[in-house]
Motif scaffolding. Structure first.
Motif, PDB file in Angstrom:
ATOM      1  N   THR A  73      -5.556 -91.156  25.962  1.00 27.08           N
ATOM      2  CA  THR A  73      -6.789 -91.941  25.851  1.00 27.08           C
ATOM      3  C   THR A  73      -7.577 -92.016  27.148  1.00 27.08           C
ATOM      4  O   THR A  73      -8.677 -92.583  27.157  1.00 27.08           O
ATOM      5  N   ASP A  74      -7.037 -91.494  28.235  1.00 31.78           N
ATOM      6  CA  ASP A  74      -7.774 -91.463  29.504  1.00 31.78           C
ATOM      7  C   ASP A  74      -8.855 -90.385  29.387  1.00 31.78           C
ATOM      8  O   ASP A  74      -8.569 -89.185  29.400  1.00 31.78           O
ATOM      9  N   MET A  75     -10.100 -90.795  29.271  1.00 29.66           N
ATOM     10  CA  MET A  75     -11.175 -89.858  28.961  1.00 29.66           C
ATOM     11  C   MET A  75     -11.407 -88.860  30.089  1.00 29.66           C
ATOM     12  O   MET A  75     -11.712 -87.685  29.834  1.00 29.66           O
ATOM     13  N   GLU A  76     -11.264 -89.304  31.333  1.00 31.70           N
ATOM     14  CA  GLU A  76     -11.454 -88.381  32.460  1.00 31.70           C
ATOM     15  C   GLU A  76     -10.326 -87.358  32.495  1.00 31.70           C
ATOM     16  O   GLU A  76     -10.549 -86.168  32.766  1.00 31.70           O
ATOM     17  N   TYR A  77      -9.105 -87.798  32.227  1.00 38.19           N
ATOM     18  CA  TYR A  77      -7.973 -86.865  32.173  1.00 38.19           C
ATOM     19  C   TYR A  77      -8.206 -85.825  31.085  1.00 38.19           C
ATOM     20  O   TYR A  77      -7.940 -84.631  31.280  1.00 38.19           O
ATOM     21  N   ASP A 168      -1.515-103.387  29.091  1.00 38.91           N
ATOM     22  CA  ASP A 168      -2.962-103.259  28.915  1.00 38.91           C
ATOM     23  C   ASP A 168      -3.513-102.345  30.005  1.00 38.91           C
ATOM     24  O   ASP A 168      -3.549-102.701  31.185  1.00 38.91           O
ATOM     25  N   LYS A 169      -3.956-101.151  29.612  1.00 35.46           N
ATOM     26  CA  LYS A 169      -4.487-100.168  30.560  1.00 35.46           C
ATOM     27  C   LYS A 169      -6.013-100.081  30.488  1.00 35.46           C
ATOM     28  O   LYS A 169      -6.611 -99.212  31.118  1.00 35.46           O
ATOM     29  N   LYS A 170      -6.597-100.970  29.730  1.00 33.11           N
ATOM     30  CA  LYS A 170      -8.023-100.850  29.451  1.00 33.11           C
ATOM     31  C   LYS A 170      -8.839-101.896  30.213  1.00 33.11           C
ATOM     32  O   LYS A 170      -8.414-102.469  31.187  1.00 33.11           O
TER      33      LYS A 170
END
Length: 556
Positions: A73-77, A168-170
């Motif tokens: 879910t990490d968009m940059e990754y 929570d990573k968001k």
């Protein structure tokens, strides 16, 4: 209706939504919970991108239901690693859907509001997707696969909130971490709109849809929509801090270097189909956020304007030089370099996750050409003010060094700070010269988790098998040495950690505070003895793990 005797598989269960779904369903039937990040004792490892591994696991557990939550879910990754993103987010769905198709198994797939392009203000289930990012495209690809199944439940989620400070990573926890670091002004974008999604309400929706065999495509977000700025303002108000904090409006351009993946201007969702079927588990996002804030201890118990993390960093800079553990850790590295017969002037060393760079300067004094990178600009700036050279802030997920450049790469208590260690291990392999070594130290055993891990922003603690599996997955580096260490002090440290947690004692900011002129020489002598033993033997347990990896050649 889910039967007590049936078997349910949850993938990606170590994350924010997984925690809520597991809590909701664990007593309904036999639940197998999997992830690649084994941060709970009830998790088993499963890489959904590995087709053979998935097939073997499914044939072993034979689930009657599959709840597929695993995703990158990490968009940059995802933008930087599209092949991996599609392997997990799209092909991973296919690996599981193959079994579900053959067995006619009910299959839950969690998609994203990121499948839309942002041209509209709100989106319902009838609107046509047009994803703009690698993340959105790969998730939509998974959605198309799930849609072909007879018994599929596809739920698009919004801005996820849940899991608490550990998981929570968001956005919510990112704001709270800034507050804990002492920020009195936080820049937040006001040109991105969306709908928060409360994991605990979404878990109820998943349970209801499975129980009632109500298949199809749904939106499963909170009621209402907002900008990031509005969410942040409401969050700070609900936290009721004892100091003023300003939320400053900025445009997305303010963060374009860090958050460069394309994001829709609006990804607000409407739960049209849930409402049509009379399924009313969703609530206003403000009500959910208020409940979420009160559900967990966010460690905002003793903040002043300097902040918990900021004081932790300050103390860390101070102890990096003289603390018995830091001295002992550097000594272990020096022993390894000596055993390898690495001559100082001929051995380039990278300290990957160098903090303020103290060890970089010490290696330079010995004669090693040494360099350091760290994700913390505050740490690097402090080191540079002390006159330490050849240290810089890590920019993105790629080291600013050529291939095959270093004879040794140090990653000392670094991997545990990363949500996904894959890129760091790949980069270490890339910059290592053939025959070079990576020396890794990480904290061990999740049951030892404490306040020190929280203020240091650790994502996890490891067991040896977990760490080895991550290395195997991310690189072709061979294992030259593996051992636990800080073993002689394991039991007293474990006793302090467990008692502190059980008694809810919060009178210190990190483990470095349990140190003074009396205890330092005692602990130093004990660790010095262990260091001597470590030259000859390996330990089966300890507070930390030492791993020596080598590129191509074997370690003698």
């Amino acid at each position: 209706m889910i039967d007590k005797k049936e078997i349910l598989l949850i993938t990606g269960c170590g994350g924010m939504l997984g925690e809520a779904v597991y809590q909701r369903l664990q007593n309904r039937c036999k639940v197998y919970a999997t992830d690649i990040n084994l941060n709970e004792p009830w998790l088993e490892r499963l890489d959904v991108a590995d087709r053979r591994e998935v097939q073997n696991y499914l044939n072993k557990v034979r689930p009657d239901y599959i709840v597929h939550l695993a995703a990158l879910t990490d968009m940059e990754y995802c933008e930087l690693n599209p092949e991996r993103a599609y392997a997990v987010n799209e092909l991973g769905v296919g690996n599981l859907a193959e079994y579900a198709s053959q067995k006619n198994t009910p299959f839950v797939y969690i998609s994203t509001a990121g499948v839309f392009d942002g041209a509209k203000d709100f989106y319902n289930e009838n609107d046509a997707p047009n994803p703009q990012s690698v993340y959105g495209k790969s998730k939509y690809g998974g959605e198309l696969i799930a849609r072909r199944l007879n018994k599929s439940i596809m739920i698009r989620a919004g801005w996820m909130m849940g899991g608490g400070p550990r998981k929570d990573k968001k956005f919510i926890n990112k704001i709270i971490k800034q507050l804990r670091a002492g920020a009195d002004e936080i820049a937040v974008v006001d040109d991105k709109l969306g709908t928060p999604c409360y994991t605990y309400d979404l878990a109820k929706i998943i349970e209801y849809l499975l129980d009632h065999e109500t298949y199809g495509l749904y939106h499963g977000v909170c009621d209402g929509g907002a900008s990031r700025y509005e969410v942040a303002e409401f969050l700070v108000k609900e936290l009721n801090l004892d100091r003023p904090v300003k939320i400053r409006r900025v445009s997305s351009d303010h963060f374009r270097e860090s958050y460069f993946a394309p994001r829709p201007a609006s990804e607000k969702l409407i739960n049209s189909r849930l409402k049509e079927k009379g399924i009313n588990f969703t609530r206003d996002w403000k009500e959910c956020l208020k409940e979420y804030v009160g559900k967990f201890d966010w460690n905002l118990w003793d903040l002043n304007t300097s902040g918990m993390e900021r004081s932790f960093y300050k103390n860390y800079f101070q102890v990096e030089k003289g603390h018995w553990l830091m001295r002992g850790r550097r000594g272990i590295v020096e022993d390894i370099l000596a055993k390898l017969n690495y001559q100082p002037k001929a051995t380039r060393i990278l300290d990957f996750g160098c903090g303020s760079g103290y060890f970089v300067s010490e290696l330079a004094k010995i004669g090693y050409p040494s360099f350091g990178v760290d994700v913390s600009s505050e740490a690097i700036q402090y080191g540079q003010r002390q006159g330490i050279q050849n240290i810089e802030v890590l920019d993105g997920h790629r080291l600013n060094f050529p291939d095959n450049h270093f004879q040794a790469v140090l990653m000392l208590d670094f991997l545990g700070h990363l949500e996904d260690e894959t890129w760091a291990l790949k980069e270490a392999q890339r910059v290592l010269a053939p025959g070079g070594v990576a020396i890794i130290m990480v904290p061990a055993f999740q049951f030892l988790w404490g306040i020190h891990d929280e203020v240091a922003h650790h994502f996890r603690r490891y067991t040896m098998p977990q760490l080895l599996e991550r290395v195997r997955h991310a690189s072709k580096l061979s294992v030259a040495r593996k051992t636990y260490f800080n073993t002689l002090l394991f039991f007293p440290i474990a006793a302090v950690r467990l008692l502190t947690r059980w008694l809810k004692i919060r009178n210190r900011e990190s483990d470095f505070e349990i140190n003074n002129g009396l205890t330092d020489p005692i602990f130093s002598r004990i660790f010095s003895l262990e260091r001597q033993l470590l030259r000859r033997v390996s330990f089966p347990f300890g507070v930390s793990i030492l791993l020596v990896l080598q590129k191509q050649k074997s370690y003698e």
